[in-house]
Design a protein around this motif. Sequence first.
Motif, PDB file in Angstrom:
ATOM      1  N   UNK A   9       0.799  -1.309  -0.355  1.00 16.63           N
ATOM      2  CA  UNK A   9       0.449  -0.095  -0.145  1.00 16.63           C
ATOM      3  C   UNK A   9       1.021   1.495  -0.119  1.00 16.63           C
ATOM      4  N   UNK A  10       0.797   2.730  -0.660  1.00 10.86           N
ATOM      5  CA  UNK A  10       1.246   3.672  -0.643  1.00 10.86           C
ATOM      6  C   UNK A  10       1.104   4.341   0.397  1.00 10.86           C
ATOM      7  N   UNK A  11      -0.573   4.368   0.901  1.00 10.05           N
ATOM      8  CA  UNK A  11      -1.028   5.143   1.850  1.00 10.05           C
ATOM      9  C   UNK A  11      -2.395   4.149   2.355  1.00 10.05           C
ATOM     10  N   UNK A  12      -3.055   4.682   3.446  1.00  6.62           N
ATOM     11  CA  UNK A  12      -3.914   3.998   4.015  1.00  6.62           C
ATOM     12  C   UNK A  12      -4.433   5.789   4.645  1.00  6.62           C
ATOM     13  N   UNK A  13      -6.197   5.283   4.363  1.00  7.08           N
ATOM     14  CA  UNK A  13      -6.721   6.680   4.758  1.00  7.08           C
ATOM     15  C   UNK A  13      -7.066   5.798   6.613  1.00  7.08           C
ATOM     16  N   UNK A  14      -7.069   6.890   6.903  1.00  3.77           N
ATOM     17  CA  UNK A  14      -7.752   6.458   8.879  1.00  3.77           C
ATOM     18  C   UNK A  14      -8.739   6.304   8.492  1.00  3.77           C
ATOM     19  N   UNK A  15      -9.584   6.651   8.072  1.00  2.00           N
ATOM     20  CA  UNK A  15     -11.113   5.970   7.920  1.00  2.00           C
ATOM     21  C   UNK A  15     -11.377   4.594   7.378  1.00  2.00           C
ATOM     22  N   UNK A  16     -10.081   4.084   6.340  1.00  2.00           N
ATOM     23  CA  UNK A  16     -10.050   2.920   6.487  1.00  2.00           C
ATOM     24  C   UNK A  16      -9.672   2.234   7.440  1.00  2.00           C
ATOM     25  N   UNK A  17      -9.012   2.640   8.286  1.00  2.48           N
ATOM     26  CA  UNK A  17      -7.759   1.617   8.937  1.00  2.48           C
ATOM     27  C   UNK A  17      -8.462   1.569  10.227  1.00  2.48           C
ATOM     28  N   UNK A  18     -10.038   2.828  10.724  1.00  4.52           N
ATOM     29  CA  UNK A  18     -11.403   2.443  11.503  1.00  4.52           C
ATOM     30  C   UNK A  18     -11.598   1.243  11.151  1.00  4.52           C
ATOM     31  N   UNK A  19     -12.529   1.205   9.919  1.00  2.33           N
ATOM     32  CA  UNK A  19     -13.436   0.176   9.442  1.00  2.33           C
ATOM     33  C   UNK A  19     -12.614  -1.436   9.911  1.00  2.33           C
ATOM     34  N   UNK A  20     -10.407  -1.447   9.497  1.00  6.24           N
ATOM     35  CA  UNK A  20     -10.089  -2.777   9.221  1.00  6.24           C
ATOM     36  C   UNK A  20     -10.527  -3.010  10.662  1.00  6.24           C
ATOM     37  N   UNK A  21      -9.949  -1.642  11.837  1.00  5.72           N
ATOM     38  CA  UNK A  21     -10.214  -2.677  13.184  1.00  5.72           C
ATOM     39  C   UNK A  21     -11.049  -2.605  13.307  1.00  5.72           C
ATOM     40  N   UNK A  22     -12.303  -2.566  13.367  1.00  4.33           N
ATOM     41  CA  UNK A  22     -13.461  -2.849  13.571  1.00  4.33           C
ATOM     42  C   UNK A  22     -13.819  -4.065  12.947  1.00  4.33           C
ATOM     43  N   UNK A  23     -13.520  -4.256  12.417  1.00  7.80           N
ATOM     44  CA  UNK A  23     -13.885  -5.501  11.994  1.00  7.80           C
ATOM     45  C   UNK A  23     -13.325  -6.779  12.068  1.00  7.80           C
ATOM     46  N   UNK A  24     -11.834  -6.402  12.452  1.00  9.45           N
ATOM     47  CA  UNK A  24     -10.760  -7.711  12.552  1.00  9.45           C
ATOM     48  C   UNK A  24     -10.902  -7.091  14.667  1.00  9.45           C
ATOM     49  N   UNK A  25     -11.571  -6.497  15.380  1.00 10.03           N
ATOM     50  CA  UNK A  25     -11.925  -6.172  16.962  1.00 10.03           C
ATOM     51  C   UNK A  25     -10.599  -5.782  17.424  1.00 10.03           C
ATOM     52  N   UNK A  26      -9.672  -5.532  16.435  1.00 11.07           N
ATOM     53  CA  UNK A  26      -8.502  -5.492  17.575  1.00 11.07           C
ATOM     54  C   UNK A  26      -7.720  -3.662  17.291  1.00 11.07           C
ATOM     55  N   UNK A  27      -6.753  -3.258  17.654  1.00 15.65           N
ATOM     56  CA  UNK A  27      -6.189  -1.983  17.682  1.00 15.65           C
ATOM     57  C   UNK A  27      -5.654  -1.698  16.732  1.00 15.65           C
ATOM     58  N   UNK A  28      -5.699   0.182  16.879  1.00 13.10           N
ATOM     59  CA  UNK A  28      -4.442   0.477  15.150  1.00 13.10           C
ATOM     60  C   UNK A  28      -3.238  -0.042  15.699  1.00 13.10           C
ATOM     61  N   UNK A  29      -2.998  -0.273  17.289  1.00 15.07           N
ATOM     62  CA  UNK A  29      -0.950  -0.149  17.448  1.00 15.07           C
ATOM     63  C   UNK A  29      -0.874  -2.063  16.794  1.00 15.07           C
ATOM     64  N   UNK A  30      -2.292  -2.835  16.472  1.00 17.85           N
ATOM     65  CA  UNK A  30      -1.768  -4.505  16.390  1.00 17.85           C
ATOM     66  C   UNK A  30      -1.761  -4.323  15.093  1.00 17.85           C
ATOM     67  N   UNK A  31      -2.086  -4.010  14.448  1.00 11.33           N
ATOM     68  CA  UNK A  31      -2.040  -3.179  13.151  1.00 11.33           C
ATOM     69  C   UNK A  31      -0.698  -2.605  12.765  1.00 11.33           C
ATOM     70  N   UNK A  32      -0.336  -1.762  13.102  1.00  8.07           N
ATOM     71  CA  UNK A  32       1.070  -1.434  12.619  1.00  8.07           C
ATOM     72  C   UNK A  32       2.808  -1.527  13.465  1.00  8.07           C
TER      73      UNK A  32
END
Length: 76
Positions: A9-32
């Motif tokens: 990915x060249x970039x990711x929008x914060x809104x997309x990151x929020x959707x991914x976290x909500x779907x996976x049931x995790x926190x942002x820090x667990x993905x980055x």
Amino acid sequence: MSGLWSGHPASIKLDELEVICATLGCEVGELLLREPESVPQPVQHDQDQAASADGRTAAGPAVTPRPRPGRSLPPR
């Protein structure tokens, strides 16, 4: 999102990151993941270098703004 699927990915929008976290049931820090070795380190320059006689420094030529006819000037 196709960049995420391809793994480059060249970039990711914060809104997309929020959707991914909500779907996976995790926190942002667990993905980055930090990859400090992939970020170029700043170059250390000698702070005591003076400008040469022609106005050039280690960073390049000195920049002097010039007024342009027909254009307004910034506030002073």
